[in-house]
Design a protein around this motif. Structure first.
Motif, PDB file in Angstrom:
ATOM      1  N   THR A 264       0.809  -1.225   0.000  1.00 32.03           N
ATOM      2  CA  THR A 264       0.000   0.000   0.000  1.00 32.03           C
ATOM      3  C   THR A 264       0.837   1.268   0.000  1.00 32.03           C
ATOM      4  OG1 THR A 264      -0.133   0.135   2.428  1.00 32.03           O
ATOM      5  CG2 THR A 264      -1.840  -1.155   1.285  1.00 32.03           C
TER       6      THR A 264
ATOM      7  N   SER B 110      -2.424   3.820   8.680  1.00 36.75           N
ATOM      8  CA  SER B 110      -3.147   3.113   7.607  1.00 36.75           C
ATOM      9  C   SER B 110      -2.820   1.630   7.625  1.00 36.75           C
ATOM     10  CB  SER B 110      -2.777   3.692   6.238  1.00 36.75           C
ATOM     11  OG  SER B 110      -3.153   5.032   6.155  1.00 36.75           O
TER      12      SER B 110
ATOM     13  N   VAL C  72      -5.489  -1.506   8.067  1.00 41.83           N
ATOM     14  CA  VAL C  72      -5.595  -2.596   7.099  1.00 41.83           C
ATOM     15  C   VAL C  72      -5.289  -3.925   7.783  1.00 41.83           C
ATOM     16  CG1 VAL C  72      -4.644  -3.573   4.978  1.00 41.83           C
ATOM     17  CG2 VAL C  72      -5.092  -1.127   5.108  1.00 41.83           C
TER      18      VAL C  72
END
Length: 133
Positions: A45, A51, A55
């Motif tokens: 990613t 983040s 995830v």
């Protein structure tokens, strides 16, 4: 999810599909430790630490529901929802000419997460200088 006998296997198949890039890195990534999974997520990613944590949390929550023990990772038509229709087209294969040989190189570059454009400029300038013939 209505069929209690197969939903865990269907969830596993959908996880493999949705997170296919992670499964490309490690086919049994769902068994790996937290650091390795987060590292793979970060590479795929390019996201920041928060983040990656989000995830990872979603991935692990889904994996806790799924049953990866099935050897075939594809769901059968009986397991698919009624709305989905599988359309298959015939595959045509062309034999390569014995006189021609082609080589292809695929280069993947995982860019760092940054707001400083000079980092990207330096990376692409270096690529241009070193890879262009």
């Amino acid at each position: 999810m209505r069929d209690k006998t197969t939903y865990k296997k269907i969830v596993a198949a959908r996880i493999r599909e949705l997170y296919s890039e992670l499964f490309t890195i490690n086919v049994e990534i769902y068994k790996d430790n937290e650091a390795n999974i987060k590292g793979a997520i970060s590479r795929v990613t390019g996201g920041d630490e928060d983040s990656v944590k989000r995830v990872y949390s979603t991935f692990k929550a889904l994996c806790n529901i799924a049953d990866f023990s099935q050897s075939s990772i594809e769901s059968t038509p009986a397991e698919m929802p009624v709305q989905e229709q599988v359309v298959t087209s015939p595959q045509v294969t062309v034999a390569p000419s014995p006189k021609s040989t082609e080589f292809h190189y695929n280069i993947q570059i995982h860019l760092p997460a940054t707001t400083d454009i000079s980092v990207y400029n330096a990376i692409f300038k270096s690529l241009k200088d070193n890879l262009m013939l």
